[in-house]
Write an enzyme that holds these catalytic residues in place. Sequence first.
Site, PDB file in Angstrom:
ATOM      1  N   ARG A 126     -14.618 -12.480   0.964  1.00 11.53           N
ATOM      2  CA  ARG A 126     -14.580 -11.936   2.328  1.00 11.53           C
ATOM      3  C   ARG A 126     -15.862 -12.318   3.078  1.00 11.53           C
ATOM      4  NH1 ARG A 126     -10.447 -11.186   0.442  1.00 11.53           N
ATOM      5  NH2 ARG A 126     -10.222 -13.063   1.677  1.00 11.53           N
ATOM      6  N   GLN A 166     -16.937   0.158  12.741  1.00 12.37           N
ATOM      7  CA  GLN A 166     -16.544   0.299  11.346  1.00 12.37           C
ATOM      8  C   GLN A 166     -16.477  -1.080  10.695  1.00 12.37           C
ATOM      9  OE1 GLN A 166     -13.159   3.509  11.199  1.00 12.37           O
ATOM     10  NE2 GLN A 166     -13.150   2.546  13.202  1.00 12.37           N
ATOM     11  N   ASN A 167     -16.724  -2.120  11.503  1.00 12.17           N
ATOM     12  CA  ASN A 167     -16.652  -3.475  10.961  1.00 12.17           C
ATOM     13  C   ASN A 167     -17.925  -3.811  10.200  1.00 12.17           C
ATOM     14  OD1 ASN A 167     -14.213  -3.601  12.164  1.00 12.17           O
ATOM     15  ND2 ASN A 167     -14.883  -4.823  13.911  1.00 12.17           N
ATOM     16  N   HIS A 219     -20.005   1.527   8.462  1.00  7.03           N
ATOM     17  CA  HIS A 219     -19.533   1.154   7.122  1.00  7.03           C
ATOM     18  C   HIS A 219     -20.384   0.085   6.465  1.00  7.03           C
ATOM     19  CE1 HIS A 219     -15.184   2.755   7.999  1.00  7.03           C
ATOM     20  NE2 HIS A 219     -16.095   3.698   7.939  1.00  7.03           N
ATOM     21  N   CYS A 264     -29.656  -9.155  -9.676  1.00  6.15           N
ATOM     22  CA  CYS A 264     -30.956  -9.067  -9.014  1.00  6.15           C
ATOM     23  C   CYS A 264     -32.011  -9.681  -9.937  1.00  6.15           C
ATOM     24  CB  CYS A 264     -31.244  -7.587  -8.788  1.00  6.15           C
ATOM     25  SG  CYS A 264     -32.849  -7.199  -8.096  1.00  6.15           S
ATOM     26  N   GLY A 306      -9.271  -1.110  18.738  1.00  2.00           N
ATOM     27  CA  GLY A 306      -8.892  -1.833  17.518  1.00  2.00           C
ATOM     28  C   GLY A 306      -9.115  -1.065  16.236  1.00  2.00           C
ATOM     29  N   THR A 307      -8.939   0.236  16.295  1.00  2.00           N
ATOM     30  CA  THR A 307      -9.031   1.035  15.069  1.00  2.00           C
ATOM     31  C   THR A 307      -7.845   1.987  14.994  1.00  2.00           C
ATOM     32  OG1 THR A 307     -10.321   2.649  13.810  1.00  2.00           O
ATOM     33  CG2 THR A 307     -10.668   2.614  16.189  1.00  2.00           C
ATOM     34  N   SER A 308      -7.355   2.177  13.783  1.00  2.00           N
ATOM     35  CA  SER A 308      -6.209   3.069  13.630  1.00  2.00           C
ATOM     36  C   SER A 308      -6.633   4.531  13.758  1.00  2.00           C
ATOM     37  CB  SER A 308      -5.534   2.837  12.288  1.00  2.00           C
ATOM     38  OG  SER A 308      -6.488   2.923  11.258  1.00  2.00           O
ATOM     39  N   ASN A 319      -5.533  -0.706  21.865  1.00  2.00           N
ATOM     40  CA  ASN A 319      -4.997  -1.088  20.549  1.00  2.00           C
ATOM     41  C   ASN A 319      -3.696  -1.861  20.745  1.00  2.00           C
ATOM     42  OD1 ASN A 319      -3.799  -0.961  17.771  1.00  2.00           O
ATOM     43  ND2 ASN A 319      -5.518   0.428  17.393  1.00  2.00           N
TER      44      ASN A 319
END
Length: 251
Positions: free
Chosen positions: A72, A107-108, A125, A154, A193-195, A219
């Site tokens: 990701r 939240q991205n 987040h 590390c 763009g968030t639920s 949305n």
Amino acid sequence: MRDTIPSGVVEALRRAKSLVVLTGAGVSAESGIPTFRDAMEGLWAEYDPMELATPQAFARNPEMVSRWYDERRRDCALVKPNPGHYALARMEQCLVEKGGEFALLTQNVDRLHQAAGSRNVIELHGSIWEWRCRRCGMSREERGGTFGQYPPRCECGGIRRPGVVWFGEQLPPKAVRDSELALGTCDLFFSVGTSAVVQPAASFVHVARGHGAKTVEINREATAISKIVDWSILGKSGEVLPELVDRAFKE
Ligand code: NAD
Ligand code: ZN
């Protein structure tokens, strides 16, 4: 087809003195970063996000979970902000130039808002770019290629984990405090763009309303808060936001 933007929203944005915008995965979708639900395709189709994005999943299978997040992370390196990200950066600039206040609660985890020029970004987040050692706590931004070993290690020998907030984990306390401060004084609130189902973000619209702010949702589809907000605009953030900013600050 999408909704036309109500003139009341344009007027509210033009008059706003303190604005809070909450964003979710939908804002990055037009950059090519799938939302969590859409990401579970191809190689990862058989996995449930709840089984990858938890501390228990990482404890059970650190190799698989870190490999997934590393993929990701490298996907994020290949994409660019879209017109929605740039419009939010312009919104901030216009407001601040007029002496107003602006906070972007996201939240991205992709940092595309910062890449587009947004300044006051509160990451609820965490970030997929930061990887933190579980032993010594050292956190470092990773912008390079693949780690090569999973989980990455590390210098101290400890295992490093992605600096994102997993289901069941606490949000960074400073991000929560800063969000509450901004929500406590805003006169206009956008949810984009968030639920709007994951806490505490789900409660933000109620907090803003409780303080007397006008509320707007943008949305692609109706959500749990569509009937609560003053204005709900159905459409893609990358199309609605640029038009809204143009109309509010140019006309
Ligand atoms: P989410 O709950 O925020 O849902 C995405 C929302 O975006 C949906 O309501 C959908 O209708 C809407 N949407 C999709 N495309 C849109 C568009 N073009 N314009 C406007 N709205 C659009 O997010 P999720 O996918 O359930 O992810 C949950 C969590 O996982 C996130 O909060 C985040 O922490 C993490 N995540 C982050 C990213 C990222 O950083 N880009 C991507 C996926 C997941
Ligand atoms: Zn360490």
